[in-house]
Design a protein around this motif. Sequence first.
Motif, PDB file in Angstrom:
ATOM      1  N   PRO A  64       0.819  -1.220   0.000  1.00  0.00           N
ATOM      2  CA  PRO A  64       0.000   0.000   0.000  1.00  0.00           C
ATOM      3  C   PRO A  64       0.854   1.272   0.000  1.00  0.00           C
ATOM      4  CG  PRO A  64      -0.682  -1.509   1.747  1.00  0.00           C
ATOM      5  CD  PRO A  64       0.628  -2.007   1.225  1.00  0.00           C
ATOM      6  N   LEU A  65       0.364   2.263  -0.706  1.00  0.00           N
ATOM      7  CA  LEU A  65       1.043   3.565  -0.724  1.00  0.00           C
ATOM      8  C   LEU A  65       1.195   4.113   0.694  1.00  0.00           C
ATOM      9  CD1 LEU A  65       2.155   6.039  -2.221  1.00  0.00           C
ATOM     10  CD2 LEU A  65      -0.187   6.809  -2.559  1.00  0.00           C
ATOM     11  N   SER A  98       4.951   6.238  -7.837  1.00  0.00           N
ATOM     12  CA  SER A  98       4.478   6.501  -9.196  1.00  0.00           C
ATOM     13  C   SER A  98       5.422   5.926 -10.243  1.00  0.00           C
ATOM     14  CB  SER A  98       4.325   8.010  -9.378  1.00  0.00           C
ATOM     15  OG  SER A  98       3.524   8.284 -10.474  1.00  0.00           O
ATOM     16  N   THR A 154      -4.556  10.169 -11.085  1.00  0.00           N
ATOM     17  CA  THR A 154      -4.509   9.199  -9.985  1.00  0.00           C
ATOM     18  C   THR A 154      -3.792   9.796  -8.779  1.00  0.00           C
ATOM     19  OG1 THR A 154      -4.455   7.373 -11.562  1.00  0.00           O
ATOM     20  CG2 THR A 154      -3.738   6.877  -9.325  1.00  0.00           C
ATOM     21  N   LEU A 155      -2.666  10.475  -9.048  1.00  0.00           N
ATOM     22  CA  LEU A 155      -1.899  11.030  -7.934  1.00  0.00           C
ATOM     23  C   LEU A 155      -2.659  12.130  -7.203  1.00  0.00           C
ATOM     24  CD1 LEU A 155       1.835  11.193  -9.066  1.00  0.00           C
ATOM     25  CD2 LEU A 155       0.629   9.452  -7.748  1.00  0.00           C
ATOM     26  N   GLU A 158      -4.741   9.975  -4.963  1.00  0.00           N
ATOM     27  CA  GLU A 158      -3.981   9.132  -4.026  1.00  0.00           C
ATOM     28  C   GLU A 158      -3.157   9.945  -3.034  1.00  0.00           C
ATOM     29  OE1 GLU A 158      -4.053   5.879  -3.658  1.00  0.00           O
ATOM     30  OE2 GLU A 158      -5.353   5.417  -5.356  1.00  0.00           O
TER      31      GLU A 158
HETATM   32  N1  ARG Z   1      -4.179   3.076  -3.542  1.00  0.00           N
HETATM   33  C1  ARG Z   1      -3.267   2.166  -4.107  1.00  0.00           C
HETATM   34  C2  ARG Z   1      -2.184   1.792  -3.124  1.00  0.00           C
HETATM   35  O1  ARG Z   1      -2.229   2.250  -2.017  1.00  0.00           O
HETATM   36  C3  ARG Z   1      -2.773   2.618  -5.421  1.00  0.00           C
HETATM   37  C4  ARG Z   1      -1.629   3.569  -5.545  1.00  0.00           C
HETATM   38  C5  ARG Z   1      -1.622   4.007  -6.966  1.00  0.00           C
HETATM   39  N2  ARG Z   1      -0.469   4.692  -7.316  1.00  0.00           N
HETATM   40  C6  ARG Z   1      -0.202   5.125  -8.569  1.00  0.00           C
HETATM   41  N3  ARG Z   1       0.851   5.850  -8.682  1.00  0.00           N
HETATM   42  N4  ARG Z   1      -0.930   4.851  -9.615  1.00  0.00           N
HETATM   43  O2  ARG Z   1      -1.318   1.005  -3.393  1.00  0.00           O
END
Ligand code: ARG
Length: 219
Positions: A64-65, A98, A154-155, A158
């Motif tokens: 997870p991020l 990323s 996405t960023l 996120e």
């Molecule tokens: N929410 C997801 C995680 O925590 C996805 C992260 C997506 N990152 C990206 N750079 N596309 O792993």
Amino acid sequence: MDTGFFIKYYRYFFNGTMMTLAISFLGVIFGSLVGVILSLMKLSNNKLARAFSSAYIEIIRGTPLLVQIYLIYYGLPMILPMDLGRMTLGTIAVLLNSAAYIAEIIRAGIQSIDKGQSEASRSLGMSKSMTMRYVIIPQAVKNILPALGNEFITLVKESAVLSVIGIHDLMYNADTLRGITYRPFIPLIYAAIIYFIITFILSKLLRIFERRLEASDKS
Ligand code: ARG
């Protein structure tokens, strides 16, 4: 809806939005730099380079991020002697995350170009690197650029997770407002609306850009 609330506290939303956009922007830009290197390693003939980049991509995408942000935030200061500050540490966490996704975008973009293209180019006497530079990359870029735009979108969403390390992004500021106004709900609604407006506009713009790229293909 309580618009008076928004007018009174718009600075929190505005500053938070700027921070969110800035970190997401830096995330894709520097993430792309690292991503290019990772994708080239993954496509290279060097076994070690391939193994390293595959492992990196798998590990980043498989955890997870949120965990990565904490690991960078507490871990990097332990190994680096200087004080980086939370903004830098947060950006590093986002860009390293990323980069793994971008590496796959670039690899897929390059591999989507028909093999016949490079065969034709090679049979015309072009070297491998010339083929890459003049034949493959110019075509791959048309797949890659729109996908990078999506990565930015996405960023934007996120990066809300960065609020856990105290980066004053949109999510953090909405949370702060919840605390100082004792209004648990309204700040979140406004944050959600702002996130949505940003991603909605960006994806529309991206669509227009993509159509232009497609059109330039046909001319
Ligand atoms: N929410 C997801 C995680 O925590 C996805 C992260 C997506 N990152 C990206 N750079 N596309 O792993």
